[in-house]
Design a protein around this motif. Sequence first.
Motif, PDB file in Angstrom:
ATOM      1  N   HIS A  32      -1.925  21.057  73.644  1.00  0.00           N
ATOM      2  CA  HIS A  32      -1.682  20.135  72.527  1.00  0.00           C
ATOM      3  C   HIS A  32      -2.304  20.601  71.213  1.00  0.00           C
ATOM      4  N   THR A  33      -3.206  21.588  71.263  1.00  0.00           N
ATOM      5  CA  THR A  33      -3.835  22.088  70.038  1.00  0.00           C
ATOM      6  C   THR A  33      -2.947  23.087  69.295  1.00  0.00           C
ATOM      7  N   LEU A  34      -1.914  23.577  69.964  1.00  0.00           N
ATOM      8  CA  LEU A  34      -1.005  24.540  69.340  1.00  0.00           C
ATOM      9  C   LEU A  34      -0.040  23.835  68.389  1.00  0.00           C
ATOM     10  N   PRO A  35       0.459  24.554  67.380  1.00  0.00           N
ATOM     11  CA  PRO A  35       1.528  23.980  66.544  1.00  0.00           C
ATOM     12  C   PRO A  35       2.768  23.703  67.408  1.00  0.00           C
ATOM     13  N   ALA A  36       3.573  22.755  66.978  1.00  0.00           N
ATOM     14  CA  ALA A  36       4.715  22.281  67.774  1.00  0.00           C
ATOM     15  C   ALA A  36       5.622  23.404  68.274  1.00  0.00           C
ATOM     16  N   GLU A  37       5.976  24.336  67.397  1.00  0.00           N
ATOM     17  CA  GLU A  37       6.901  25.401  67.808  1.00  0.00           C
ATOM     18  C   GLU A  37       6.287  26.292  68.883  1.00  0.00           C
ATOM     19  N   GLN A  38       5.008  26.641  68.713  1.00  0.00           N
ATOM     20  CA  GLN A  38       4.338  27.470  69.719  1.00  0.00           C
ATOM     21  C   GLN A  38       4.185  26.711  71.033  1.00  0.00           C
ATOM     22  N   LEU A  39       3.855  25.432  70.924  1.00  0.00           N
ATOM     23  CA  LEU A  39       3.708  24.609  72.115  1.00  0.00           C
ATOM     24  C   LEU A  39       5.018  24.591  72.900  1.00  0.00           C
ATOM     25  N   LYS A  40       6.130  24.398  72.190  1.00  0.00           N
ATOM     26  CA  LYS A  40       7.434  24.389  72.864  1.00  0.00           C
ATOM     27  C   LYS A  40       7.718  25.746  73.506  1.00  0.00           C
ATOM     28  N   GLU A  41       7.467  26.812  72.759  1.00  0.00           N
ATOM     29  CA  GLU A  41       7.751  28.153  73.275  1.00  0.00           C
ATOM     30  C   GLU A  41       6.935  28.451  74.533  1.00  0.00           C
ATOM     31  N   VAL A  42       5.631  28.219  74.455  1.00  0.00           N
ATOM     32  CA  VAL A  42       4.752  28.505  75.596  1.00  0.00           C
ATOM     33  C   VAL A  42       5.033  27.537  76.744  1.00  0.00           C
ATOM     34  N   GLY A  43       5.160  26.255  76.429  1.00  0.00           N
ATOM     35  CA  GLY A  43       5.407  25.256  77.465  1.00  0.00           C
ATOM     36  C   GLY A  43       6.692  25.510  78.226  1.00  0.00           C
ATOM     37  N   LEU A  44       7.775  25.766  77.509  1.00  0.00           N
ATOM     38  CA  LEU A  44       9.061  26.021  78.162  1.00  0.00           C
ATOM     39  C   LEU A  44       9.021  27.317  78.972  1.00  0.00           C
ATOM     40  N   LEU A  47       7.216  26.511  82.188  1.00  0.00           N
ATOM     41  CA  LEU A  47       8.076  25.715  83.073  1.00  0.00           C
ATOM     42  C   LEU A  47       9.151  26.577  83.730  1.00  0.00           C
ATOM     43  N   GLU A  48       9.724  27.475  82.934  1.00  0.00           N
ATOM     44  CA  GLU A  48      10.766  28.354  83.458  1.00  0.00           C
ATOM     45  C   GLU A  48      10.211  29.298  84.520  1.00  0.00           C
ATOM     46  N   ARG A  49       9.071  29.912  84.203  1.00  0.00           N
ATOM     47  CA  ARG A  49       8.496  30.914  85.114  1.00  0.00           C
ATOM     48  C   ARG A  49       7.852  30.298  86.361  1.00  0.00           C
ATOM     49  N   SER A  50       7.412  29.058  86.257  1.00  0.00           N
ATOM     50  CA  SER A  50       6.731  28.438  87.395  1.00  0.00           C
ATOM     51  C   SER A  50       7.685  27.614  88.262  1.00  0.00           C
ATOM     52  N   ALA A  51       8.955  27.580  87.900  1.00  0.00           N
ATOM     53  CA  ALA A  51       9.918  26.734  88.624  1.00  0.00           C
ATOM     54  C   ALA A  51       9.962  27.059  90.115  1.00  0.00           C
ATOM     55  N   ALA A  52       9.897  28.330  90.469  1.00  0.00           N
ATOM     56  CA  ALA A  52       9.979  28.722  91.873  1.00  0.00           C
ATOM     57  C   ALA A  52       8.765  28.233  92.667  1.00  0.00           C
ATOM     58  N   GLU A  66       4.300  16.530  79.800  1.00  0.00           N
ATOM     59  CA  GLU A  66       3.873  15.424  78.933  1.00  0.00           C
ATOM     60  C   GLU A  66       3.649  15.913  77.505  1.00  0.00           C
ATOM     61  N   SER A  67       3.037  17.087  77.357  1.00  0.00           N
ATOM     62  CA  SER A  67       2.815  17.653  76.023  1.00  0.00           C
ATOM     63  C   SER A  67       4.129  17.950  75.325  1.00  0.00           C
ATOM     64  N   LEU A  68       5.064  18.539  76.060  1.00  0.00           N
ATOM     65  CA  LEU A  68       6.379  18.849  75.486  1.00  0.00           C
ATOM     66  C   LEU A  68       7.124  17.568  75.107  1.00  0.00           C
ATOM     67  N   SER A  69       7.000  16.565  75.933  1.00  0.00           N
ATOM     68  CA  SER A  69       7.656  15.290  75.644  1.00  0.00           C
ATOM     69  C   SER A  69       7.141  14.692  74.334  1.00  0.00           C
ATOM     70  N   LYS A  70       5.838  14.783  74.118  1.00  0.00           N
ATOM     71  CA  LYS A  70       5.254  14.265  72.868  1.00  0.00           C
ATOM     72  C   LYS A  70       5.825  14.998  71.657  1.00  0.00           C
ATOM     73  N   VAL A  71       5.993  16.302  71.787  1.00  0.00           N
ATOM     74  CA  VAL A  71       6.562  17.089  70.686  1.00  0.00           C
ATOM     75  C   VAL A  71       7.998  16.644  70.410  1.00  0.00           C
ATOM     76  N   TYR A  72       8.785  16.503  71.469  1.00  0.00           N
ATOM     77  CA  TYR A  72      10.176  16.063  71.290  1.00  0.00           C
ATOM     78  C   TYR A  72      10.238  14.657  70.695  1.00  0.00           C
ATOM     79  N   GLU A  73       9.294  13.805  71.091  1.00  0.00           N
ATOM     80  CA  GLU A  73       9.238  12.451  70.514  1.00  0.00           C
ATOM     81  C   GLU A  73       8.969  12.512  69.015  1.00  0.00           C
ATOM     82  N   GLU A  74       8.004  13.355  68.626  1.00  0.00           N
ATOM     83  CA  GLU A  74       7.682  13.502  67.208  1.00  0.00           C
ATOM     84  C   GLU A  74       8.877  14.018  66.419  1.00  0.00           C
TER      85      GLU A  74
END
Length: 172
Positions: A32-44, A47-52, A66-74
């Motif tokens: 949550h300390t990262l800027p929104a764009e970086q948070l989305k990039e790293v978070g996604l 999620l993609e790499r850990s799916a398996a 939850e962090s990504l959801s907050k960004v999308y809400e904003e």
Amino acid sequence: PQLKPLLEHLLHDEVPLVVSRQILGELASSLHTLPAEQLKEVGLFVLERSAARAVSFEEQVSSIRESLSKVYEEEEDWSKAAKMLAGIPLDSGIRVLDDNYKVEKYIQIAMLYLQDEESVSAETFINRASLLIGESTEPALKLQHKVCYARILDSKRKFLEAGTRFFHLSQL
């Protein structure tokens, strides 16, 4: 950008789960300390790499969602925010979660879907919350549930039923 190779290695099968869980947990809690764009990039990316192996990282993935959801809400991207929260495994049985937490998440998801006027999706999640509401449910959550359900009825054009529920809410 420099995080991706580290995360790629961290999420690989060769790294012991104890190590990768710990580091991923630290990342998830400080995301949550990262800027929104970086948070989305790293978070996604995570999620993609850990799916398996998502079952192995359930707690960390939930925190990232939850962090990504907050960004999308904003960003007022209500459906993406709702879908991100909906991806949190609340009934997996691997993590023991309090019913109040589950009810809160289901209501939050339903409210986000309502923001995008997706009453069918909202109703699915409010019905899941309904099954968990009982004596031990926090009063604030019960109230949110009633408001959300009335809004769903309103959006489904069941005006008489919605009006009755809104009237009862106004008497509280």
